[in-house]
Write a protein that holds these residues in place. Structure first.
Motif, PDB file in Angstrom:
ATOM      1  N   LYS A 101      -3.384  -7.880  -6.640  1.00 63.01           N
ATOM      2  CA  LYS A 101      -3.469  -6.414  -6.591  1.00 63.01           C
ATOM      3  C   LYS A 101      -3.648  -5.938  -5.157  1.00 63.01           C
ATOM      4  O   LYS A 101      -4.234  -6.627  -4.329  1.00 63.01           O
ATOM      5  CB  LYS A 101      -4.620  -5.913  -7.454  1.00 63.01           C
ATOM      6  N   THR A 102      -3.139  -4.728  -4.918  1.00 61.44           N
ATOM      7  CA  THR A 102      -3.211  -4.104  -3.601  1.00 61.44           C
ATOM      8  C   THR A 102      -3.709  -2.677  -3.754  1.00 61.44           C
ATOM      9  O   THR A 102      -3.291  -1.965  -4.672  1.00 61.44           O
ATOM     10  CB  THR A 102      -1.816  -4.092  -2.937  1.00 61.44           C
ATOM     11  N   LYS A 103      -4.580  -2.278  -2.846  1.00 67.12           N
ATOM     12  CA  LYS A 103      -5.025  -0.887  -2.781  1.00 67.12           C
ATOM     13  C   LYS A 103      -4.249  -0.223  -1.637  1.00 67.12           C
ATOM     14  O   LYS A 103      -4.225  -0.744  -0.519  1.00 67.12           O
ATOM     15  CB  LYS A 103      -6.522  -0.819  -2.501  1.00 67.12           C
ATOM     16  N   ALA A 104      -3.608   0.890  -1.932  1.00 63.43           N
ATOM     17  CA  ALA A 104      -2.896   1.661  -0.909  1.00 63.43           C
ATOM     18  C   ALA A 104      -3.629   2.985  -0.729  1.00 63.43           C
ATOM     19  O   ALA A 104      -3.815   3.734  -1.687  1.00 63.43           O
ATOM     20  CB  ALA A 104      -1.456   1.907  -1.323  1.00 63.43           C
ATOM     21  N   ILE A 105      -4.074   3.248   0.490  1.00 64.79           N
ATOM     22  CA  ILE A 105      -4.748   4.503   0.825  1.00 64.79           C
ATOM     23  C   ILE A 105      -3.724   5.373   1.546  1.00 64.79           C
ATOM     24  O   ILE A 105      -3.200   4.996   2.592  1.00 64.79           O
ATOM     25  CB  ILE A 105      -5.975   4.247   1.719  1.00 64.79           C
ATOM     26  N   ILE A 106      -3.441   6.528   0.957  1.00 64.48           N
ATOM     27  CA  ILE A 106      -2.405   7.416   1.477  1.00 64.48           C
ATOM     28  C   ILE A 106      -3.041   8.741   1.861  1.00 64.48           C
ATOM     29  O   ILE A 106      -3.747   9.354   1.057  1.00 64.48           O
ATOM     30  CB  ILE A 106      -1.292   7.628   0.436  1.00 64.48           C
TER      31      ILE A 106
ATOM     32  N   GLN B 285      -6.375  12.876   0.793  1.00 60.46           N
ATOM     33  CA  GLN B 285      -6.177  11.433   0.720  1.00 60.46           C
ATOM     34  C   GLN B 285      -6.370  10.967  -0.710  1.00 60.46           C
ATOM     35  O   GLN B 285      -7.141  11.553  -1.466  1.00 60.46           O
ATOM     36  CB  GLN B 285      -7.204  10.754   1.635  1.00 60.46           C
ATOM     37  N   SER B 286      -5.675   9.902  -1.060  1.00 62.62           N
ATOM     38  CA  SER B 286      -5.828   9.305  -2.377  1.00 62.62           C
ATOM     39  C   SER B 286      -5.591   7.803  -2.265  1.00 62.62           C
ATOM     40  O   SER B 286      -4.966   7.338  -1.309  1.00 62.62           O
ATOM     41  CB  SER B 286      -4.827   9.913  -3.364  1.00 62.62           C
ATOM     42  N   SER B 287      -6.085   7.064  -3.245  1.00 67.00           N
ATOM     43  CA  SER B 287      -5.898   5.616  -3.279  1.00 67.00           C
ATOM     44  C   SER B 287      -5.149   5.222  -4.541  1.00 67.00           C
ATOM     45  O   SER B 287      -5.372   5.781  -5.613  1.00 67.00           O
ATOM     46  CB  SER B 287      -7.250   4.904  -3.276  1.00 67.00           C
TER      47      SER B 287
ATOM     48  N   LYS C 260      -0.086   8.789   6.471  1.00 64.92           N
ATOM     49  CA  LYS C 260      -0.559   7.447   6.799  1.00 64.92           C
ATOM     50  C   LYS C 260      -0.690   6.640   5.520  1.00 64.92           C
ATOM     51  O   LYS C 260      -1.197   7.146   4.517  1.00 64.92           O
ATOM     52  CB  LYS C 260      -1.922   7.504   7.486  1.00 64.92           C
ATOM     53  N   VAL C 261      -0.248   5.378   5.586  1.00 68.72           N
ATOM     54  CA  VAL C 261      -0.398   4.462   4.465  1.00 68.72           C
ATOM     55  C   VAL C 261      -1.054   3.188   4.985  1.00 68.72           C
ATOM     56  O   VAL C 261      -0.536   2.553   5.909  1.00 68.72           O
ATOM     57  CB  VAL C 261       0.963   4.110   3.819  1.00 68.72           C
ATOM     58  N   GLN C 262      -2.202   2.882   4.411  1.00 72.01           N
ATOM     59  CA  GLN C 262      -2.918   1.645   4.733  1.00 72.01           C
ATOM     60  C   GLN C 262      -3.061   0.837   3.454  1.00 72.01           C
ATOM     61  O   GLN C 262      -3.619   1.327   2.472  1.00 72.01           O
ATOM     62  CB  GLN C 262      -4.312   1.966   5.289  1.00 72.01           C
ATOM     63  N   CYS C 263      -2.531  -0.384   3.457  1.00 67.89           N
ATOM     64  CA  CYS C 263      -2.656  -1.260   2.294  1.00 67.89           C
ATOM     65  C   CYS C 263      -3.733  -2.305   2.545  1.00 67.89           C
ATOM     66  O   CYS C 263      -3.857  -2.822   3.659  1.00 67.89           O
ATOM     67  CB  CYS C 263      -1.323  -1.950   1.990  1.00 67.89           C
ATOM     68  N   LEU C 264      -4.506  -2.576   1.497  1.00 64.25           N
ATOM     69  CA  LEU C 264      -5.570  -3.570   1.546  1.00 64.25           C
ATOM     70  C   LEU C 264      -5.429  -4.490   0.350  1.00 64.25           C
ATOM     71  O   LEU C 264      -5.205  -4.024  -0.769  1.00 64.25           O
ATOM     72  CB  LEU C 264      -6.943  -2.886   1.499  1.00 64.25           C
ATOM     73  N   SER C 265      -5.595  -5.779   0.571  1.00 68.32           N
ATOM     74  CA  SER C 265      -5.512  -6.740  -0.521  1.00 68.32           C
ATOM     75  C   SER C 265      -6.810  -6.708  -1.321  1.00 68.32           C
ATOM     76  O   SER C 265      -7.890  -6.841  -0.756  1.00 68.32           O
ATOM     77  CB  SER C 265      -5.268  -8.142   0.038  1.00 68.32           C
ATOM     78  N   LEU C 266      -6.696  -6.502  -2.639  1.00 66.70           N
ATOM     79  CA  LEU C 266      -7.879  -6.514  -3.493  1.00 66.70           C
ATOM     80  C   LEU C 266      -8.155  -7.920  -3.997  1.00 66.70           C
ATOM     81  O   LEU C 266      -9.276  -8.330  -4.161  1.00 66.70           O
ATOM     82  CB  LEU C 266      -7.711  -5.557  -4.668  1.00 66.70           C
TER      83      LEU C 266
ATOM     84  N   PHE D 240       3.379  -3.667   0.448  1.00 69.79           N
ATOM     85  CA  PHE D 240       3.444  -2.889   1.684  1.00 69.79           C
ATOM     86  C   PHE D 240       4.869  -2.485   2.074  1.00 69.79           C
ATOM     87  O   PHE D 240       5.090  -1.317   2.431  1.00 69.79           O
ATOM     88  CB  PHE D 240       2.746  -3.615   2.840  1.00 69.79           C
ATOM     89  N   PRO D 241       5.864  -3.376   2.016  1.00 69.43           N
ATOM     90  CA  PRO D 241       7.214  -2.953   2.407  1.00 69.43           C
ATOM     91  C   PRO D 241       7.761  -1.788   1.585  1.00 69.43           C
ATOM     92  O   PRO D 241       8.629  -1.054   2.065  1.00 69.43           O
ATOM     93  CB  PRO D 241       8.061  -4.219   2.193  1.00 69.43           C
TER      94      PRO D 241
END
Length: 153
Positions: free
Chosen positions: A102-107, A6-8, A92-98, A19-20
């Motif tokens: 800015k957005t953090k994407a955890i893949i 996993q990486s962010s 899996k891709v989960q995006c979180l609003s920072l 996200f799109p």
């Protein structure tokens, strides 16, 4: 045997815009060489059950079969299952609003081998994808967000 990593990524855009870009069709905007071929339905619909194919980099696996197994746009989450005759993997891709910009994407990638060939390919694929800990993705997506163009290698 299962291999996972996993990486962010930190992306310079609002979550609603970022996200799109993890949808298989939108990924063409930032991923150099990404050429998905739609199998079902007949148009590029981002929803659970959408099936498409991509070319493989391994001789014994001419193509990869993809299915969107989970799609939760309200939660900024998408999951793909990819398969060949040798292996199966889940992305899996989960995006979180920072913040508002800015957005953090955890893949995460999880590979399962179906045979010895799959076992060796899984390790090669994981090493290749994460050779820069997905910072190449981060750079390409941020370049696209900034310029509207694909960052060519």
């Amino acid at each position: 045997m299962q291999l996972s990593q996993q990486s962010s990524l930190i992306l310079n855009g609002k979550i609603e815009e970022v996200f799109p870009l993890f949808g298989f069709w939108e990924e063409k905007k930032w991923a150099f060489g990404w050429k998905p071929v739609i199998v079902f339905p007949d148009f590029p619909d981002i929803k659970e059950g959408t099936v498409f194919k991509t070319e493989s980099s391994f001789i014994e696996e001419p193509s990869y079969n993809w299915i969107i197994s989970k799609y939760e746009p309200e939660n900024y989450f998408i999951e793909y299952i990819v398969s060949t005759q040798n292996r199966i993997w889940v992305i899996k891709v989960q995006c979180l609003s920072l913040d508002n910009q800015k957005t953090k994407a955890i893949i995460s990638y999880s590979y399962i081998a179906l045979n010895e060939t799959g076992k060796s390919y899984n390790q090669l694929a994981l090493n290749e994808i994460f050779k820069s800990n997905l910072k190449d993705w981060e750079e390409a997506i941020n370049y696209y967000i900034e310029t509207g163009n694909i960052l060519e290698p």
